[in-house]
Design a protein around this motif. Sequence first.
Motif, PDB file in Angstrom:
ATOM      1  N   ALA A   1       0.444  -0.811   0.417  1.00 13.89           N
ATOM      2  CA  ALA A   1       0.102   0.311   0.307  1.00 13.89           C
ATOM      3  C   ALA A   1       0.860   1.424  -0.302  1.00 13.89           C
ATOM      4  O   ALA A   1       0.235   2.007  -0.310  1.00 13.89           O
ATOM      5  N   ASP A   2       2.309   1.438   0.723  1.00 18.31           N
ATOM      6  CA  ASP A   2       3.107   2.434   0.193  1.00 18.31           C
ATOM      7  C   ASP A   2       3.378   3.072  -0.507  1.00 18.31           C
ATOM      8  O   ASP A   2       4.113   3.782  -0.885  1.00 18.31           O
ATOM      9  N   TYR A   3       3.352   2.397  -1.955  1.00 13.82           N
ATOM     10  CA  TYR A   3       3.239   2.833  -3.049  1.00 13.82           C
ATOM     11  C   TYR A   3       3.102   3.864  -3.536  1.00 13.82           C
ATOM     12  O   TYR A   3       3.545   4.738  -4.237  1.00 13.82           O
TER      13      TYR A   3
ATOM     14  N   SER B   1      -9.059  -1.384  -2.102  1.00 15.30           N
ATOM     15  CA  SER B   1      -9.813  -1.932  -1.821  1.00 15.30           C
ATOM     16  C   SER B   1      -9.884  -3.221  -1.813  1.00 15.30           C
ATOM     17  O   SER B   1      -9.170  -3.969  -3.239  1.00 15.30           O
ATOM     18  N   GLY B   2     -10.963  -4.621  -1.770  1.00 11.51           N
ATOM     19  CA  GLY B   2     -10.893  -5.604  -2.623  1.00 11.51           C
ATOM     20  C   GLY B   2     -11.485  -5.666  -3.257  1.00 11.51           C
ATOM     21  O   GLY B   2     -12.157  -4.609  -3.961  1.00 11.51           O
ATOM     22  N   PHE B   3     -12.003  -6.645  -3.952  1.00 10.64           N
ATOM     23  CA  PHE B   3     -13.360  -7.064  -4.515  1.00 10.64           C
ATOM     24  C   PHE B   3     -14.595  -7.477  -4.064  1.00 10.64           C
ATOM     25  O   PHE B   3     -15.551  -7.322  -5.318  1.00 10.64           O
TER      26      PHE B   3
ATOM     27  N   GLN C   1       1.470  -3.616   4.113  1.00  9.20           N
ATOM     28  CA  GLN C   1       1.773  -1.664   3.637  1.00  9.20           C
ATOM     29  C   GLN C   1       3.248  -1.878   2.780  1.00  9.20           C
ATOM     30  O   GLN C   1       3.694  -1.013   2.137  1.00  9.20           O
ATOM     31  N   GLY C   2       3.977  -2.717   2.927  1.00  5.49           N
ATOM     32  CA  GLY C   2       5.631  -2.953   1.887  1.00  5.49           C
ATOM     33  C   GLY C   2       5.443  -3.840   1.078  1.00  5.49           C
ATOM     34  O   GLY C   2       5.018  -4.828   1.035  1.00  5.49           O
TER      35      GLY C   2
ATOM     36  N   TYR D   1      -7.797  -3.690   2.432  1.00  4.80           N
ATOM     37  CA  TYR D   1      -7.240  -5.206   1.735  1.00  4.80           C
ATOM     38  C   TYR D   1      -6.409  -5.887   2.628  1.00  4.80           C
ATOM     39  O   TYR D   1      -5.993  -6.386   2.268  1.00  4.80           O
ATOM     40  N   THR D   2      -6.581  -5.346   4.147  1.00  2.44           N
ATOM     41  CA  THR D   2      -4.969  -5.664   4.912  1.00  2.44           C
ATOM     42  C   THR D   2      -5.330  -7.392   4.414  1.00  2.44           C
ATOM     43  O   THR D   2      -4.727  -8.052   5.539  1.00  2.44           O
TER      44      THR D   2
END
Length: 347
Positions: free
Chosen positions: A190-192, A207-209, A242-243, A236-237
């Motif tokens: 996500a940090d991207y 988000s998921g789908f 995160q990384g 969407y954990t």
Amino acid sequence: MEFSEIVDFLRNYDGKPIRLMEVCGSHTHAIATHGIRDILSDKIQLLSGPGCPVCVTPTAYIDKLIDICLEPNTTVATFGDLLRVPGSKESLNEAKGRGGSVEMVYSPMDVLALAKDHPDRQYVFAAVGFETTAPVYTLLLDNAIAQGLSNIKILTALKTMPGAISYLCDNGAQIDGFIAPGHVSAVTGADYFNDLADKYSIPFAVSGFGAKELVIGIYGLVQMVINNQPQVKNYYTSVVEQGQNDIIVSQLNKYFRPADVVWRGMGIIPGSGLLLRDEYASFDAGSNGLDEDNKQNKACRCGDILMGKATPKDCPLFGKVCTPMSPEGACMVSEEGSCFNAYLVRR
């Protein structure tokens, strides 16, 4: 907050108009099939961005594949949705009809068996995709090298998301928040998207789908817009960290380098693509310099639609001369395309 309260909030929202964009083709398809737009207030507009890899592939790439499939003892291997994408004059399907050698496969790995069974024939795989699918092509190359298969090449049209999002923000797309691509985020983390959120003061929601996942992600994004919180939140954990995934990223960096590439309807975006490194040039079927993007039908508005400057219904061809059975533009071909899904919902 209960899920029913979230739905009520989104349905009855009456604040300032908010324009959100998803930049994942799977999100585009999921939003359409789940009927997400039907539960949103008219003040919340969802736009489909450049998240469909087939949709953003320029005509020069299709034209190159057509030239290759017509060469002696050469076969183009590709996924099915690329067969009908219009080039500047015709599609791969049409070229196949006049003698071109085209093989539809379900995985790049299918090419290994074909190349092994027919050592005198050259196989070129149409390597289209984003950060999500690029790792599969590195696996194909790993296996080709390990098995000593010199009759496999790839023609790349691989793209990365940050450059396209920057292009949208720099060219008047007027987006208030992005639904970040879930599949890409599973590779990059996500940090991207943190640098983009900071640079453009705009929020991102990973988000998921599923229907519920999308609704929750959209609610979170709306809240960030309302409260002026330009940050990245991960909804969407269960899949996205995160990384980045260091193993996959290392594999990508082994084979590919960043490059300036063309996005259909948007032109050349610096550093937004992936080309094979020089040490693996023997596997390249001629990917560099495929910059032409000439539409067969000048009235097609795929480019504007991908940038959020128009919706499918704004295109004069939509649902008339342009349908999934006879597409005039790439956005109507793939099940991830914005026009395809708008047509599906309308039907």
